[in-house]
Motif scaffolding. Structure first.
Motif, PDB file in Angstrom:
ATOM      1  N   LEU A 193      31.532-113.865   1.829  1.00  0.00           N
ATOM      2  CA  LEU A 193      30.730-114.875   2.205  1.00  0.00           C
ATOM      3  C   LEU A 193      29.716-114.602   3.175  1.00  0.00           C
ATOM      4  CD1 LEU A 193      31.784-118.330   0.571  1.00  0.00           C
ATOM      5  CD2 LEU A 193      30.476-117.322  -0.289  1.00  0.00           C
ATOM      6  N   LEU A 194      30.814-114.246   4.392  1.00  0.00           N
ATOM      7  CA  LEU A 194      30.174-113.522   5.523  1.00  0.00           C
ATOM      8  C   LEU A 194      29.117-113.050   5.783  1.00  0.00           C
ATOM      9  CD1 LEU A 194      33.043-113.798   7.531  1.00  0.00           C
ATOM     10  CD2 LEU A 194      31.212-115.623   8.418  1.00  0.00           C
ATOM     11  N   VAL A 195      29.349-111.515   4.619  1.00  0.00           N
ATOM     12  CA  VAL A 195      28.110-110.731   4.310  1.00  0.00           C
ATOM     13  C   VAL A 195      27.781-111.047   3.177  1.00  0.00           C
ATOM     14  CG1 VAL A 195      29.669-109.456   6.060  1.00  0.00           C
ATOM     15  CG2 VAL A 195      29.520-109.253   3.414  1.00  0.00           C
ATOM     16  N   ALA A 196      27.686-111.727   2.566  1.00  0.00           N
ATOM     17  CA  ALA A 196      27.146-112.212   0.831  1.00  0.00           C
ATOM     18  C   ALA A 196      25.539-112.215   1.074  1.00  0.00           C
ATOM     19  CB  ALA A 196      27.755-112.585   0.051  1.00  0.00           C
ATOM     20  N   GLU A 197      24.635-111.348   0.116  1.00  0.00           N
ATOM     21  CA  GLU A 197      22.975-111.555   0.477  1.00  0.00           C
ATOM     22  C   GLU A 197      22.876-113.721  -0.736  1.00  0.00           C
ATOM     23  OE1 GLU A 197      20.637-109.542   1.371  1.00  0.00           O
ATOM     24  OE2 GLU A 197      22.595-108.633   2.904  1.00  0.00           O
ATOM     25  N   ILE A 198      23.078-114.379   0.590  1.00  0.00           N
ATOM     26  CA  ILE A 198      23.300-115.740   0.111  1.00  0.00           C
ATOM     27  C   ILE A 198      22.875-116.302   0.948  1.00  0.00           C
ATOM     28  CG2 ILE A 198      23.850-118.154  -0.765  1.00  0.00           C
ATOM     29  CD1 ILE A 198      26.567-116.280  -1.687  1.00  0.00           C
ATOM     30  N   PRO A 199      21.277-116.568   0.733  1.00  0.00           N
ATOM     31  CA  PRO A 199      20.177-117.650   1.848  1.00  0.00           C
ATOM     32  C   PRO A 199      21.311-119.350   1.524  1.00  0.00           C
ATOM     33  CG  PRO A 199      19.003-116.130  -0.616  1.00  0.00           C
ATOM     34  CD  PRO A 199      20.648-116.429  -0.085  1.00  0.00           C
ATOM     35  N   LEU A 200      21.519-119.086   2.812  1.00  0.00           N
ATOM     36  CA  LEU A 200      21.870-120.459   3.437  1.00  0.00           C
ATOM     37  C   LEU A 200      20.537-121.315   3.761  1.00  0.00           C
ATOM     38  CD1 LEU A 200      25.617-119.608   3.804  1.00  0.00           C
ATOM     39  CD2 LEU A 200      24.602-120.470   1.702  1.00  0.00           C
ATOM     40  N   PHE A 201      20.262-122.542   3.906  1.00  0.00           N
ATOM     41  CA  PHE A 201      19.460-123.365   4.713  1.00  0.00           C
ATOM     42  C   PHE A 201      20.692-123.192   6.139  1.00  0.00           C
ATOM     43  CE2 PHE A 201      21.464-127.035   3.163  1.00  0.00           C
ATOM     44  CZ  PHE A 201      21.699-127.803   4.111  1.00  0.00           C
ATOM     45  N   ALA A 202      19.365-123.492   8.135  1.00  0.00           N
ATOM     46  CA  ALA A 202      19.991-123.874   8.993  1.00  0.00           C
ATOM     47  C   ALA A 202      19.928-125.054   8.929  1.00  0.00           C
ATOM     48  CB  ALA A 202      19.563-123.019   9.368  1.00  0.00           C
ATOM     49  N   LEU A 203      20.722-125.797  10.232  1.00  0.00           N
ATOM     50  CA  LEU A 203      20.295-126.759  10.205  1.00  0.00           C
ATOM     51  C   LEU A 203      19.938-127.164  11.410  1.00  0.00           C
ATOM     52  CD1 LEU A 203      24.028-128.791   9.987  1.00  0.00           C
ATOM     53  CD2 LEU A 203      22.170-129.308   8.659  1.00  0.00           C
ATOM     54  N   LYS A 204      18.373-126.807  11.932  1.00  0.00           N
ATOM     55  CA  LYS A 204      17.263-126.532  12.804  1.00  0.00           C
ATOM     56  C   LYS A 204      16.246-127.971  12.168  1.00  0.00           C
ATOM     57  CE  LYS A 204      17.921-121.889  14.391  1.00  0.00           C
ATOM     58  NZ  LYS A 204      17.510-120.727  14.029  1.00  0.00           N
ATOM     59  N   PHE A 205      15.882-128.521  13.146  1.00  0.00           N
ATOM     60  CA  PHE A 205      15.048-129.839  12.382  1.00  0.00           C
ATOM     61  C   PHE A 205      13.367-128.870  13.219  1.00  0.00           C
ATOM     62  CE2 PHE A 205      18.998-131.308  11.484  1.00  0.00           C
ATOM     63  CZ  PHE A 205      18.951-132.597   9.996  1.00  0.00           C
ATOM     64  N   LYS A 206      12.836-129.256  12.691  1.00  0.00           N
ATOM     65  CA  LYS A 206      11.716-129.204  13.327  1.00  0.00           C
ATOM     66  C   LYS A 206      10.530-130.751  13.462  1.00  0.00           C
ATOM     67  CE  LYS A 206      10.486-124.280  11.655  1.00  0.00           C
ATOM     68  NZ  LYS A 206      10.206-123.736  11.076  1.00  0.00           N
ATOM     69  N   ASN A 207      11.080-131.425  12.551  1.00  0.00           N
ATOM     70  CA  ASN A 207      10.932-132.640  12.900  1.00  0.00           C
ATOM     71  C   ASN A 207      11.656-133.588  12.061  1.00  0.00           C
ATOM     72  OD1 ASN A 207       9.233-133.026   9.663  1.00  0.00           O
ATOM     73  ND2 ASN A 207       8.085-131.174  10.782  1.00  0.00           N
ATOM     74  N   LEU A 208      11.106-134.409  12.254  1.00  0.00           N
ATOM     75  CA  LEU A 208      13.202-135.836  11.181  1.00  0.00           C
ATOM     76  C   LEU A 208      11.724-136.530  10.087  1.00  0.00           C
ATOM     77  CD1 LEU A 208      13.789-137.846  14.702  1.00  0.00           C
ATOM     78  CD2 LEU A 208      15.236-135.706  13.481  1.00  0.00           C
ATOM     79  N   THR A 209      11.005-135.329   9.342  1.00  0.00           N
ATOM     80  CA  THR A 209      10.482-136.353   8.892  1.00  0.00           C
ATOM     81  C   THR A 209      11.433-135.577   7.050  1.00  0.00           C
ATOM     82  OG1 THR A 209       9.373-134.322   7.611  1.00  0.00           O
ATOM     83  CG2 THR A 209       8.002-135.834   8.942  1.00  0.00           C
ATOM     84  N   TRP A 210      11.381-137.087   6.118  1.00  0.00           N
ATOM     85  CA  TRP A 210      12.094-136.293   4.515  1.00  0.00           C
ATOM     86  C   TRP A 210      11.812-135.764   4.025  1.00  0.00           C
ATOM     87  CZ3 TRP A 210      16.884-138.096   2.872  1.00  0.00           C
ATOM     88  CH2 TRP A 210      16.579-137.732   1.138  1.00  0.00           C
ATOM     89  N   GLN A 211      10.262-135.249   3.612  1.00  0.00           N
ATOM     90  CA  GLN A 211      10.097-133.993   2.662  1.00  0.00           C
ATOM     91  C   GLN A 211      10.360-133.277   3.358  1.00  0.00           C
ATOM     92  OE1 GLN A 211       5.567-134.535   2.828  1.00  0.00           O
ATOM     93  NE2 GLN A 211       5.761-133.044   1.514  1.00  0.00           N
ATOM     94  N   ASP A 212       9.778-132.786   4.340  1.00  0.00           N
ATOM     95  CA  ASP A 212      10.634-131.298   5.202  1.00  0.00           C
ATOM     96  C   ASP A 212      12.193-131.227   5.457  1.00  0.00           C
ATOM     97  OD1 ASP A 212       7.686-130.807   5.565  1.00  0.00           O
ATOM     98  OD2 ASP A 212       7.727-130.864   7.647  1.00  0.00           O
TER      99      ASP A 212
END
Length: 253
Positions: A193-212
């Motif tokens: 899993l460390l090197v798998a080509e699987i896109p995973l989201f990051a916990l980086k908030f550019k804002n606090l809107t529910w939509q984004d």
């Protein structure tokens, strides 16, 4: 201004320090006194105490690792040196340490199954793939706002949760965890899993809107619920949830 400039690197060094101290606990662990024999062995809670202390230190390291990037972005003080330092610290705390934890667990249980102790060295497969993961991350422009493959802290938190689960086992899963084939299988799975080509989201908030950030909010809420209900046993499930949500909702990254 000088203090602000060095604050992210200070947090990175805290991450590294926690990893180094964790290693002293892990490598200082002596063989356990085991009651019984064969797969029906029983370990006392004291057996896992060094690994439990290491697990708590890795928890602090993970928090410091999360904060160093957050602080660097907030203060606009990111630098190539900070990025390299972060990877070097991560290699210790989230590369060498999980391999060492799995190595010690395998050392404890392999003799009970009549298996050669040499198999324990396969635990460091996870350290090798962590190095590959970190090298890829530093040179992959696709991973600026998300991840490709499981981040090393997430992988390490799964491994570090094992001694906690063994010590505070309220669900009777110790026998499963202490099966050497399960430990070896987990090592190979996490390494892949460390090197798998699987896109995973990051916990980086550019804002606090529910939509984004709907995916991030859902993940955090479910994670809190799992932690409240299952405590340390929730950690592997949270990482599994993280992977599944990323695969099911790739557009939400």
């Amino acid at each position: 201004m000088a203090i602000k400039k060095h604050l992210p690197n200070a947090l990175t060094c805290l991450n590294l320090l926690c990893g180094c101290v964790a290693l002293t606990f892990i490598l200082g662990m002596t063989p356990a006194q085991i009651e019984g024999g064969g797969p029906s062995y029983i370990f006392s809670a004291d057996t896992w105490r060094p690994l439990v202390l290491a697990a708590y230190l890795i928890g602090i390291a993970a928090i410091a690792d999360f904060l160093d990037g957050l602080v660097a972005r907030a203060l606009h003080v990111s630098s190539p040196i900070g990025k390299d330092l972060d990877s070097l610290a991560d290699m210790v705390s989230f590369g060498v340490v999980p391999g060492a934890i799995l190595f010690k667990l395998l050392q404890q249980v392999l003799p009970m199954y009549g298996l050669p102790l040499g198999l324990a060295y396969l635990a460091f497969t996870i350290s090798i793939f962590s190095a590959l993961r970190l090298a890829k991350f530093n040179n992959d422009t696709r991973q600026s706002d998300s991840f490709i493959g499981l981040p090393t802290p997430a992988c390490t938190l799964v491994v570090a949760s094992l001694p906690l689960i063994l010590t505070y086992d309220s669900f009777g899963v110790s026998a499963l965890i202490l099966n050497p084939w399960v430990l070896l299988g987990l090592t190979l799975l996490l390494s892949g899993l460390l090197v798998a080509e699987i896109p995973l989201f990051a916990l980086k908030f550019k804002n606090l809107t529910w939509q984004d950030n709907s995916l991030r909010f859902v993940f955090l809420l479910l994670s809190v619920g799992l932690l409240v209900g299952l405590q340390s046993a929730a950690v592997p499930l949270i990482v599994l949830l993280y992977v599944l949500l990323s695969v099911v909702r790739p557009a939400a990254r």
